[in-house]
Design an enzyme around this catalytic site. Structure first.
Site, PDB file in Angstrom:
ATOM      1  N   CYS A  79      22.714 141.604  37.844  1.00 13.73           N
ATOM      2  CA  CYS A  79      21.511 142.401  37.887  1.00 13.73           C
ATOM      3  C   CYS A  79      21.652 143.133  38.885  1.00 13.73           C
ATOM      4  O   CYS A  79      22.201 144.300  39.094  1.00 13.73           O
ATOM      5  CB  CYS A  79      20.360 141.685  37.758  1.00 13.73           C
ATOM      6  SG  CYS A  79      18.981 142.594  36.941  1.00 13.73           S
ATOM      7  N   HIS A 167      21.216 138.412  32.891  1.00 13.89           N
ATOM      8  CA  HIS A 167      21.152 137.165  33.505  1.00 13.89           C
ATOM      9  C   HIS A 167      21.849 135.955  32.644  1.00 13.89           C
ATOM     10  O   HIS A 167      21.199 135.574  31.912  1.00 13.89           O
ATOM     11  CB  HIS A 167      19.549 136.911  33.648  1.00 13.89           C
ATOM     12  CG  HIS A 167      18.945 137.745  34.784  1.00 13.89           C
ATOM     13  ND1 HIS A 167      18.862 137.552  36.207  1.00 13.89           N
ATOM     14  CD2 HIS A 167      18.242 138.958  34.620  1.00 13.89           C
ATOM     15  CE1 HIS A 167      18.090 138.203  36.924  1.00 13.89           C
ATOM     16  NE2 HIS A 167      17.831 139.375  35.886  1.00 13.89           N
ATOM     17  N   GLU A 169      21.880 132.961  33.669  1.00 13.64           N
ATOM     18  CA  GLU A 169      21.488 131.750  34.001  1.00 13.64           C
ATOM     19  C   GLU A 169      20.261 131.423  33.162  1.00 13.64           C
ATOM     20  O   GLU A 169      19.819 130.240  33.150  1.00 13.64           O
ATOM     21  CB  GLU A 169      21.001 131.900  35.522  1.00 13.64           C
ATOM     22  CG  GLU A 169      19.911 132.753  36.052  1.00 13.64           C
ATOM     23  CD  GLU A 169      20.336 134.141  35.978  1.00 13.64           C
ATOM     24  OE1 GLU A 169      19.522 134.854  36.744  1.00 13.64           O
ATOM     25  OE2 GLU A 169      21.509 134.448  35.746  1.00 13.64           O
ATOM     26  N   SER A 226      11.528 109.336  47.097  1.00 12.75           N
ATOM     27  CA  SER A 226      11.637 108.360  47.967  1.00 12.75           C
ATOM     28  C   SER A 226      12.439 106.955  47.634  1.00 12.75           C
ATOM     29  O   SER A 226      12.887 106.353  48.511  1.00 12.75           O
ATOM     30  CB  SER A 226      10.303 108.187  48.618  1.00 12.75           C
ATOM     31  OG  SER A 226       9.237 107.225  47.667  1.00 12.75           O
ATOM     32  N   THR A 227      12.345 106.626  46.424  1.00 16.48           N
ATOM     33  CA  THR A 227      12.965 105.483  45.908  1.00 16.48           C
ATOM     34  C   THR A 227      14.310 105.534  45.965  1.00 16.48           C
ATOM     35  O   THR A 227      15.208 104.784  46.299  1.00 16.48           O
ATOM     36  CB  THR A 227      12.198 105.023  44.549  1.00 16.48           C
ATOM     37  OG1 THR A 227      10.808 104.743  44.777  1.00 16.48           O
ATOM     38  CG2 THR A 227      12.936 103.730  43.908  1.00 16.48           C
TER      39      THR A 227
END
Length: 509
Positions: A79, A167, A169, A226-227
């Site tokens: 683009c 585009h 994507e 976080s786990t």
């Protein structure tokens, strides 16, 4: 780390989507602002230029330095990138007489071109531009057209430089993934080796080298990021990882106990700290959303620092930062406008004297879940909805009191448990309840009431960047409303939020 693909960001709303599509091809990529090129571009095997809200003809248009890229590394210009190459290399870009936005179809595709292998005529593409390329740049060969866009795609003779005005994507470009695969795999010869298994092996080795025998402290939230970070670190350094799970008094109902119980079965060294009174005292009388976030952040650091000092000789602080946080903090125009305070990127006080380690900082949310699955983390935990760092504080509009927290915890529990019982939980990205700072008139039995209003919120998304409200069944919403009003003292009205992001946000504060 394999520096396979470099994506230069010109401020397009779709830049992260390009990265996600590339990662879906099992190819590693990084996003960098166009004006902050990596020093060693030769380490990348391909470069993609993103779109942009700017016009190449405008005074403030981004001007990338492509001298280190062209003729040295395969280049795909999307683009704005395609228009930039044309405008500054002998072509002509003008304002389009026809609005080129939305779906279009490729009406002509040049035969035997590697970029369009497997892409058929009439393939749908997504356009999003007000300018158009009237004349191609020097040494250019037209590759594709649509009924309204003559120069929809081209390549430059004598170099592996390709340009497209649509585009690939976005979901609406039906063969977009095929085109990206053609460019990256067939033309640039990039290897498809970015897999969860490879990431785990590489990251564990990197963590072992960086940390050695030193100790790491990590603040667990009970959430996915976080786990997964904790399990990765545990795999790398074992007993030298110390996890702290702080109850800020703003968690979901019974969450402190249930999360601690969940972690017990994972072999992690976790200490639970109930600091709910300290947090609620710090929030007393504060109504401003950003003020609440800052009070919570400050108190968390104080509590976390107190606990970290109980561990001898800690050198590292681990965080569950993920890639969208990193991208937002290094945007094209410097740090992006503050929509809300991040709880991961930045904000670490100098007095903590700890080095930061962020094992997930290059992953998108869906990649974090795939890595978690590779680490054999329980599916129920990996499927948990995102929950804001400040917790229920930003779902209680106005000031925070223990009674308001109690009311919202009860409402939230009914809603979340209801989603699970009706088999709707896994169809929703994020859900919760919001306690509004208004009261409404109601009738219960023979008595007139004047009680609180709660709003229910459920959205669909892939990464939280955009979101649509979920069309939950009316009979489910009816059941939730009746149950909440009958069981939660202090609430006499329930509403459902049907706003999408943008223009709204997922959270209300």
């Amino acid at each position: 780390m394999h520096n396979n693909v470099l994506i230069l960001d010109f401020g397009s709303q779709y830049t992260q989507l390009i990265a996600r599509r590339v990662r879906e091809l099992n190819i590693y990529c990084e996003i960098h602002p166009y004006n902050k090129l990596p020093e060693d571009i030769s380490s990348f095997k391909a470069v993609i230029l993103s779109g942009s809200p700017f016009s190449v003809r405008g005074e403030n248009a981004p001007h990338p330095d492509l001298q280190k890229i062209r003729k040295k590394v395969p280049l795909l210009a999307v683009c704005y990138g395609a228009q930039y190459l044309a405008h500054f290399n002998g072509g002509k870009v003008e304002a389009s007489e026809i609005r080129e936005y939305g779906r279009a179809n490729l009406s002509v595709i040049k035969d035997e071109e590697a970029l369009f292998e497997g892409v058929t005529e009439n393939s749908q593409v997504w356009m999003s531009h007000s300018d158009t390329i009237k004349e191609l740049p020097e040494n250019a060969v037209r590759l594709a057209s649509t009924p309204d866009v003559l120069n929809a795609a081209y390549r430059i003779e004598g170099e592996e430089t390709f340009a497209i005005q649509f585009h690939p994507e976005v979901y609406h470009s039906t063969d977009g993934k095929q085109l990206l695969e053609n460019f990256l795999v067939k033309i640039a010869k990039v290897e498809q080796e970015w897999t969860p298994e490879a990431f785990v092996d590489m990251t564990v080795a990197d963590l072992q080298e960086k940390i050695g025998d030193d100790k790491v402290v990590l603040g667990l939230s009970g959430g996915v990021d976080s786990t997964v970070a904790a399990v990765l670190l545990h795999k790398a350094i074992g007993k030298n990882l110390y996890c702290i799970f702080v109850n800020n008094g703003l968690l979901r109902k019974n969450e402190f106990e249930s999360v601690l119980d969940q972690y017990k079965h994972m072999g992690l060294n976790v200490r639970g700290v109930d600091a709910s009174v300290r947090f609620l005292d710090a929030l007393a009388g504060i109504s401003d959303p950003e003020g609440k976030r800052k009070a919570i952040g400050k108190t968390f650091i104080e509590v976390f620092d107190d606990e970290a000092h109980r561990i001898q000789d800690v050198k590292f602080l681990a965080q569950g930062t993920i890639y969208p946080d990193v991208i937002e903090s290094i945007s094209v125009n410097g740090p992006s406008a503050t929509i809300k305070s991040h709880h991961n990127v930045g904000g670490l006080p100098d007095y903590m004297k700890l080095q930061v380690v962020e094992p997930l900082r290059m992953l998108f949310k869906d990649e974090v879940r795939r890595v978690g699955a590779e680490l054999e983390i329980d599916k129920e935990l990996l499927g948990r909805h995102p929950f804001p760092g400040p917790g229920l504080a930003i779902r209680i509009l106005g000031d925070i009191t223990p009674e308001k927290v109690r009311v919202l915890q009860e409402v939230d529990a009914i809603f979340i448990n209801g989603l699970k019982e009706w088999m709707l939980y896994d169809k929703v990205w994020q859900a919760g309840a919001i306690l509004l700072p208004v009261s409404s008139v109601g009738v219960m039995g023979d008595e007139r009431t004047y009680e609180k209003v709660v709003a229910l919120r459920a959205v669909e998304s892939t990464d939280g960047m955009t979101a649509d409200w979920v069309n939950l069944p009316y009979d489910f919403l009816q059941k939730m409303s009746n149950t909440i009003i009958n069981r939660v003292k202090g609430v006499n009205r329930v509403v459902y939020d049907i706003s999408s992001k943008p223009p709204a946000t997922i959270e209300w504060e």
